[in-house]
Design a protein around this motif. Structure first.
Motif, PDB file in Angstrom:
ATOM      1  N   ILE A 193      12.732  85.684  66.170  1.00  0.00           N
ATOM      2  CA  ILE A 193      11.377  85.038  66.386  1.00  0.00           C
ATOM      3  C   ILE A 193      10.364  86.310  67.004  1.00  0.00           C
ATOM      4  O   ILE A 193       9.163  85.930  66.481  1.00  0.00           O
ATOM      5  N   PRO A 240       5.872  74.340  64.120  1.00  0.00           N
ATOM      6  CA  PRO A 240       6.968  73.820  64.175  1.00  0.00           C
ATOM      7  C   PRO A 240       8.151  74.867  63.839  1.00  0.00           C
ATOM      8  O   PRO A 240       7.979  75.783  62.951  1.00  0.00           O
ATOM      9  N   ALA A 241       9.115  74.656  64.697  1.00  0.00           N
ATOM     10  CA  ALA A 241      10.177  75.569  64.587  1.00  0.00           C
ATOM     11  C   ALA A 241       9.770  77.125  64.662  1.00  0.00           C
ATOM     12  O   ALA A 241      10.301  77.877  63.852  1.00  0.00           O
ATOM     13  N   ASP A 242       9.048  77.525  65.634  1.00  0.00           N
ATOM     14  CA  ASP A 242       8.613  78.980  65.966  1.00  0.00           C
ATOM     15  C   ASP A 242       7.721  79.410  64.753  1.00  0.00           C
ATOM     16  O   ASP A 242       7.448  80.664  64.685  1.00  0.00           O
ATOM     17  N   HIS A 278       6.936  81.381  76.636  1.00  0.00           N
ATOM     18  CA  HIS A 278       8.141  80.458  76.004  1.00  0.00           C
ATOM     19  C   HIS A 278       9.449  81.137  76.993  1.00  0.00           C
ATOM     20  O   HIS A 278      10.218  80.397  77.513  1.00  0.00           O
ATOM     21  N   THR A 322      -0.225  74.155  68.356  1.00  0.00           N
ATOM     22  CA  THR A 322       0.884  73.894  67.519  1.00  0.00           C
ATOM     23  C   THR A 322       2.172  74.070  68.554  1.00  0.00           C
ATOM     24  O   THR A 322       3.184  73.891  68.319  1.00  0.00           O
ATOM     25  N   MET A 323       1.888  74.662  69.807  1.00  0.00           N
ATOM     26  CA  MET A 323       2.909  74.948  70.673  1.00  0.00           C
ATOM     27  C   MET A 323       3.784  75.920  70.173  1.00  0.00           C
ATOM     28  O   MET A 323       5.263  76.154  70.541  1.00  0.00           O
ATOM     29  N   LEU A 377      -0.942  70.908  60.791  1.00  0.00           N
ATOM     30  CA  LEU A 377      -0.268  71.584  61.985  1.00  0.00           C
ATOM     31  C   LEU A 377       1.162  71.403  62.074  1.00  0.00           C
ATOM     32  O   LEU A 377       1.671  71.988  62.708  1.00  0.00           O
ATOM     33  N   GLY A 378       1.654  70.892  60.957  1.00  0.00           N
ATOM     34  CA  GLY A 378       3.187  70.860  61.094  1.00  0.00           C
ATOM     35  C   GLY A 378       3.807  71.262  59.678  1.00  0.00           C
ATOM     36  O   GLY A 378       5.208  71.378  59.488  1.00  0.00           O
ATOM     37  N   ASP A 379       3.058  71.951  58.881  1.00  0.00           N
ATOM     38  CA  ASP A 379       3.660  72.462  57.719  1.00  0.00           C
ATOM     39  C   ASP A 379       3.630  74.174  57.969  1.00  0.00           C
ATOM     40  O   ASP A 379       2.678  74.905  57.990  1.00  0.00           O
ATOM     41  N   PRO A 380       4.912  74.707  57.937  1.00  0.00           N
ATOM     42  CA  PRO A 380       5.023  76.175  58.507  1.00  0.00           C
ATOM     43  C   PRO A 380       3.993  76.967  57.366  1.00  0.00           C
ATOM     44  O   PRO A 380       3.702  78.015  57.737  1.00  0.00           O
ATOM     45  N   GLN A 382       4.330  81.169  66.165  1.00  0.00           N
ATOM     46  CA  GLN A 382       4.794  81.824  67.362  1.00  0.00           C
ATOM     47  C   GLN A 382       3.985  83.038  67.324  1.00  0.00           C
ATOM     48  O   GLN A 382       4.142  83.671  66.532  1.00  0.00           O
TER      49      GLN A 382
END
Lengths: 439, 294
Positions: free
Chosen positions: B63, B240-242, B253, B236-237, B150-153, B245
């Motif tokens: 990550i 999704p799935a890092d 985090h 996106t926090m 916002l949800g598509d890596p 990041q």
């Protein structure tokens, strides 16, 4: 010379003024006879939330009945509280009474910041027995109870009866029925499940139900304690395969991976999605949406069963998240006063009152509820919670934050179809060892 | 004598500010450095682990690799787009077009709004189900372009970078704009008498006189990207799935979600060293003759 004296006098006065102001900020205002206790909580005054309004009335009544105590209410919204309380615990600078949750116990119980309630509960068996079974256990570590459970939650499936009727469907009893329902909804351009996966945890509500149906709560709980109980099992692979099968069928809203929990609630309350796995904390929103019209359509049910699964098939996710704790560094008088307040707020009478007036689940057993005061939906939820043969606490409540975090991410990856079920289970096992067992 | 006294009084006036700065800036920095050599949950026992946090960070953390990649991508793209774009806007606004004051105010506006508000607004605009972007694309028959923004890596990182550029373009433009205003008009007059055209004027007068503000903007953009947290966290926090990041979000985090204070401190030291190195390099790099004056 004179000048020097005057200067030092002024400096001294300045220092005293500064230190005096620090003292008054740090210490609790206590009159001669009164014991001051600060209560740091997650319920800021909110006239629109009936539960909070009732809670504030109770503070006032407690204050009136206990003139020897000076209760100072300090409230922050949930997010701010979650960050602040961690910092406060790390620095061991806690208010006399504060709100905590099981995942914090997992990290901080050994640090000695929590007051130990075990002896007080033993000394007052009537009080101890007023708690719903299991609710104290989750706040205990090695048999010592560090928190008094207050608010509870029930997680299950909320569904829109109107959409089911429209498609000629009934609520699915088993996983296979669920798959059929999903197919029909997708054909009719209705989103089967509204999910907000951006926040991570909403996805876990789905994966955990499937894991629980396949392997059972006891297995998961054991694996969290015992290193040799692996999570890389066929049961969890099957659970994850089912989750991915649902995703593949289009069971989750298209934008789920980028949507927040709030987005998914909107989707559900706008009547665009048929179901949503959620907790009763959102029930108020469901009941009030569309000027109360939506509340008439929404129903609650347990998650469908997996008949050949190893878990208890009617098990319901019920738990007690937020609890009252006392800081161990408070004085004896303060601890006594704090305990009095905690008993006042957490007893059968208080629980019944908060349910009737505010509609929330609480940890004490309920005495005769005036059913007219409670919504049909809440009655339904309470009934499910009362009739299930096993309740299980949401996994995120008791596993370490690191492990929970990984679990949420694995859910996101499966939703994106970025990982296979086998690899997802391998990652889960790796995270268990790294973040849960060897923490 | 007078000078010595002067220095003393300068020092006297500086001490309170320095002490405060030392307490709230320098102190925590060393504290962070100290924590980064420990395995620590934020309380209780601190297990010294030497350089292990740093070793793990650079060799055994996938990550972290994503976070590095995203942070440099963020800085690189922001720099490549923001700098020329803000510069062009500023130059255009000084060419006596109508309503230039109003336009510059409008452009500056997003920089005044809180990032949280900007993020939430764009989240609503980009919402896959109910957002206007997808709705417009679909009504135009461009369904294949509609995305879960916002949800598509594959796209979410670029979307966040775009929003960041949108928010800060006006701010950087304003720095250029004020700096452009300070260039005396006689220079342009003289240039036009000498037969210089628009491009030449830009090349030989405007840009050389703006080196300092170009450098300043570049530094601000790069360092802002290195410690960028709020916009990513709100949009996106890190997911999704890092996939989105960044160094700062990953630091948060680790520290506040996983209670890994030691590791989090090590990441924050990396951010600090990166920022310091880049700004030092930028200070040293000479964009032509910086002391240029006409």
């Amino acid at each position: 010379m004179m000048k020097g004296k005057r200067f030092s006098a002024m400096a001294l006065a300045g220092v005293m003024a500064v230190s005096a102001s620090f003292c008054s900020a740090a210490e609790v205002k206590a009159d001669d006879e009164k014991v001051g206790i600060r209560f740091y909580n997650i319920w800021p005054k909110n006239e629109e939330d009936p539960q909070v309004v009732e809670q504030y009335k109770m503070y006032e009544e407690f204050q009136a009945e206990n003139p020897d105590i000076e209760l100072e209410n300090i409230a922050d919204a949930h997010e701010a509280w979650a960050t602040k309380i961690k910092t406060m615990m790390a620095a061991n600078d806690l208010p006399e009474i504060f709100i905590s949750q099981p995942s914090d116990f997992a990290v901080y119980a050994d640090s000695g910041v929590y007051y130990d309630f075990t002896d007080d509960l033993e000394a007052d068996p009537e009080w101890r027995d007023s708690f719903v079974s299991g609710s104290l256990d989750i706040l205990a570590k090695d048999g010592r109870v560090y928190g008094i459970p207050h608010t509870g939650y029930v997680e299950g499936v909320y569904y829109n009866q109107e959409l089911f009727d429209q498609c000629g469907l009934t609520y699915p009893e088993t996983y296979d029925d669920l798959v059929e329902c999903v197919k029909v909804f997708v054909e009719n351009d209705i989103v089967p499940f509204a999910v907000g996966a951006k926040d991570g945890w909403p996805v876990s509500m789905y994966t955990q139900y499937l894991m629980d149906r396949e392997a059972g709560y006891d297995y998961f709980a054991k694996a969290c304690e015992d290193e040799s109980t692996t999570m890389d099992t066929p049961e969890y692979i099957r659970a994850f395969e089912k989750f991915m099968e649902l995703a593949e069928l289009g069971a989750f809203s298209e934008g789920a991976s980028g949507a927040s929990q709030q987005d998914s609630i909107s989707l559900f309350t706008q009547g665009k999605a048929a179901m949503m796995v959620d907790g009763d904390w959102d029930m108020g929103t469901f009941l009030q949406a569309d000027n109360g019209e939506f509340g008439k359509k929404v129903r609650f049910a347990n998650f469908p069963s997996i008949p050949d699964g190893k878990g208890v098939q009617d098990a319901l996710c019920v738990g007690f998240g937020k609890s009252f704790c006392i800081s161990n560094s408070a004085s004896d008088e303060q601890k006594e006063a704090a305990l009095r307040f905690i008993k006042y707020m957490n007893c059968t009478e208080a629980s019944t009152r908060l349910l009737e007036e505010g509609g929330g689940q609480h940890a004490n057993k309920i005495a005769d509820v005036n059913e007219d005061k409670v919504s049909e939906l809440l009655n339904c939820v309470t009934e499910y919670a009362g009739s299930t043969s096993q309740t299980w606490a949401a996994y995120g409540e008791f596993i370490t934050p690191g492990f929970y975090d990984e679990m949420n991410k694995i859910g996101q990856k499966m939703l994106l179809n970025a990982i296979s079920a086998e690899d997802a289970v391998k990652e889960l096992e790796k995270a268990r060892l790294e973040f849960q067992i060897n923490q | 004598m007078n000078q010595v006294k002067n220095k003393k009084s300068i020092l006297l006036f500086l001490i309170p500010a320095l002490a405060l700065y030392g307490c709230v800036q320098i102190g925590p920095l060393f504290q962070s450095l100290y924590y980064s050599f420990f395995s620590w949950k934020g309380f209780g026992e601190m297990k010294p682990v030497g350089l292990q946090n740093y070793i793990k960070l650079f060799t055994d953390d996938d990550i972290m690799r994503i976070a590095f990649k995203n942070t440099f991508l963020f800085a690189g793209i922001s720099l490549l787009i923001l700098l020329p774009f803000a510069f062009m806007l500023a130059v255009t606004l000084t060419t006596k077009i109508r309503f230039s004051k109003t336009i510059s105010t409008i452009l500056y506006m997003p920089g005044v709004i809180s990032t949280v508000v900007v993020s939430l607004m764009w989240c609503a605009i980009l919402n896959a189900e109910s957002g206007p972007v997808n709705a417009v694309l679909r009504t135009m028959g461009l369904d294949f372009l509609a995305r879960v923004w916002l949800g598509d890596p594959k796209v979410s990182m670029y979307v966040v970078i775009f929003v960041n550029v949108w928010q800060w373009a006006g701010y950087h433009m304003l720095i250029f704009y004020t700096s452009l205003q300070s260039i005396p008009g006689e220079l342009y007059e003289a240039a036009s008498i000498d037969g210089s055209d628009g491009f030449k004027t830009l090349r030989y007068i405007t840009i050389p006189l703006m080196y300092n503000s170009i450098k300043m903007n570049a530094t601000l953009i790069i360092i802002g990207s290195f410690k960028c947290f709020d916009i990513v966290y709100n949009m996106t926090m890190g997911g999704p799935a890092d996939s989105t990041q960044m160094l700062a979000t990953y630091m948060y985090h680790n520290t506040f979600r996983r209670f890994n204070y030691g590791y989090g401190s090590a990441i924050s030291m990396v951010i600090f060293l990166l920022s310091i190195t880049v700004s030092a390099i930028l200070q040293k790099v000479k964009f032509g003759d910086e002391s240029v004056s006409y």
